[in-house]
Write a protein that holds these residues in place. Sequence first.
Motif, mmCIF file in Angstrom:
data_model
loop_
_atom_site.group_PDB
_atom_site.id
_atom_site.type_symbol
_atom_site.label_atom_id
_atom_site.label_comp_id
_atom_site.label_asym_id
_atom_site.label_seq_id
_atom_site.Cartn_x
_atom_site.Cartn_y
_atom_site.Cartn_z
ATOM 1 N N GLU A 25 27.450 -22.140 1.085
ATOM 2 C CA GLU A 25 28.779 -22.220 1.646
ATOM 3 C C GLU A 25 29.257 -20.952 2.577
ATOM 4 N N ALA A 26 29.457 -19.943 1.503
ATOM 5 C CA ALA A 26 29.896 -18.720 2.316
ATOM 6 C C ALA A 26 28.829 -18.179 3.534
ATOM 7 N N GLU A 27 27.631 -18.335 3.533
ATOM 8 C CA GLU A 27 26.644 -18.146 4.489
ATOM 9 C C GLU A 27 26.895 -19.022 5.707
ATOM 10 N N ALA A 28 27.086 -20.262 5.481
ATOM 11 C CA ALA A 28 27.328 -21.127 6.649
ATOM 12 C C ALA A 28 28.770 -20.711 7.315
ATOM 13 N N LEU A 29 29.877 -20.538 6.588
ATOM 14 C CA LEU A 29 31.122 -20.078 7.179
ATOM 15 C C LEU A 29 30.798 -18.878 7.681
ATOM 16 N N GLN A 30 30.010 -17.959 7.332
ATOM 17 C CA GLN A 30 29.929 -16.546 7.995
ATOM 18 C C GLN A 30 29.016 -16.926 9.438
ATOM 19 N N GLN A 31 28.114 -17.642 9.158
ATOM 20 C CA GLN A 31 27.524 -17.949 10.578
ATOM 21 C C GLN A 31 28.132 -18.668 11.601
ATOM 22 N N GLU A 32 29.095 -19.514 10.939
ATOM 23 C CA GLU A 32 30.061 -20.037 12.011
ATOM 24 C C GLU A 32 30.863 -19.421 12.784
ATOM 25 N N SER A 33 31.497 -18.442 12.047
ATOM 26 C CA SER A 33 32.417 -17.463 12.464
ATOM 27 C C SER A 33 31.817 -16.455 13.394
ATOM 28 N N ASN A 34 30.543 -16.096 13.558
ATOM 29 C CA ASN A 34 29.752 -15.363 14.119
ATOM 30 C C ASN A 34 29.384 -15.790 15.449
ATOM 31 N N LYS A 35 29.648 -17.003 15.634
ATOM 32 C CA LYS A 35 29.248 -17.648 16.864
ATOM 33 C C LYS A 35 30.158 -17.180 18.050
ATOM 34 N N MET A 36 29.591 -17.072 19.179
ATOM 35 C CA MET A 36 30.536 -16.695 20.336
ATOM 36 C C MET A 36 31.140 -17.564 21.083
ATOM 37 N N ILE A 37 32.376 -17.441 21.425
ATOM 38 C CA ILE A 37 33.219 -18.617 21.966
ATOM 39 C C ILE A 37 32.827 -18.445 23.458
ATOM 40 N N GLU A 38 32.541 -19.467 24.199
ATOM 41 C CA GLU A 38 32.262 -19.163 25.833
ATOM 42 C C GLU A 38 33.730 -18.956 26.438
ATOM 43 N N GLU A 39 33.568 -18.087 27.384
ATOM 44 C CA GLU A 39 34.810 -17.773 28.208
ATOM 45 C C GLU A 39 34.963 -18.919 29.157
ATOM 46 N N PRO A 40 36.397 -19.310 29.406
ATOM 47 C CA PRO A 40 36.431 -20.502 30.569
ATOM 48 C C PRO A 40 35.909 -19.901 31.850
ATOM 49 N N THR A 41 35.326 -20.773 32.831
ATOM 50 C CA THR A 41 34.844 -20.426 33.941
ATOM 51 C C THR A 41 35.845 -20.622 34.924
ATOM 52 N N GLU A 42 36.913 -21.326 34.579
ATOM 53 C CA GLU A 42 38.079 -21.642 35.532
ATOM 54 C C GLU A 42 39.284 -20.951 35.071
ATOM 55 N N ALA A 43 40.370 -20.570 35.698
ATOM 56 C CA ALA A 43 41.600 -20.192 35.010
ATOM 57 C C ALA A 43 42.149 -21.332 34.513
ATOM 58 N N ALA A 44 42.718 -21.475 33.363
ATOM 59 C CA ALA A 44 43.295 -22.734 32.601
ATOM 60 C C ALA A 44 44.660 -23.106 33.783
ATOM 61 N N LYS A 45 44.709 -24.306 33.876
ATOM 62 C CA LYS A 45 45.577 -24.963 34.328
ATOM 63 C C LYS A 45 46.987 -24.667 33.581
ATOM 64 N N PRO A 46 47.971 -24.579 34.328
ATOM 65 C CA PRO A 46 49.154 -24.451 33.353
ATOM 66 C C PRO A 46 49.664 -26.081 33.260
ATOM 67 N N ALA A 47 50.260 -26.233 32.120
ATOM 68 C CA ALA A 47 50.761 -27.875 31.709
ATOM 69 C C ALA A 47 51.947 -28.096 32.465
ATOM 70 N N ALA A 48 52.151 -28.927 32.888
ATOM 71 C CA ALA A 48 53.132 -29.506 33.766
ATOM 72 C C ALA A 48 54.506 -29.304 32.980
ATOM 73 N N ALA A 49 55.482 -28.631 33.487
ATOM 74 C CA ALA A 49 56.821 -28.399 32.717
ATOM 75 C C ALA A 49 57.596 -29.713 32.604
ATOM 76 N N LEU A 50 57.980 -29.783 31.220
ATOM 77 C CA LEU A 50 58.891 -31.146 30.779
ATOM 78 C C LEU A 50 60.376 -30.823 31.357
ATOM 79 N N SER A 51 60.980 -31.856 31.733
ATOM 80 C CA SER A 51 62.398 -31.882 31.882
ATOM 81 C C SER A 51 63.053 -31.436 30.421
ATOM 82 N N PRO A 52 64.441 -31.025 30.685
ATOM 83 C CA PRO A 52 65.019 -30.846 29.249
ATOM 84 C C PRO A 52 65.185 -32.160 28.432
#
Length: 135
Positions: A25-52
Amino acid sequence: MKKLVLTALVASLAIVSCSKKENVEAEALQQESNKMIEEPTEAAKPAAALSPEDEGKSLVEGTDCLSCHKIDSKLVGPSYQDVAAKYTEADIDHLATKIIEGGKGVWGDIPMTPHAGLSQDNAKLMVKYILAQKK
């Protein structure tokens, strides 16, 4: 004597099998945490602002308010429409404080429970939503 040896053998197998499982289990967690996360290719779109009012509505829905209040009819406490009919925008600070500190006597003898963990800003957003329910 055979029973003693057999018991010792079973106990040692149990210990070895449990320790291997923890290592796996420890090895599986370590392997999982060593995975690279892909960088987003597009700039994240801002969420629509909510009214008060929309922010206030989501705050009201996320608390225990709806267990005592309804929009259009009295439950335990007054309806939001009744509160909106009685108060104006000038009362936002007062009503926000009432939500945080609780109160009794304005709408009857049943007290409103305090919501001490709520910030003044969030309480004001909730009041804006309630006042927007005016008929």
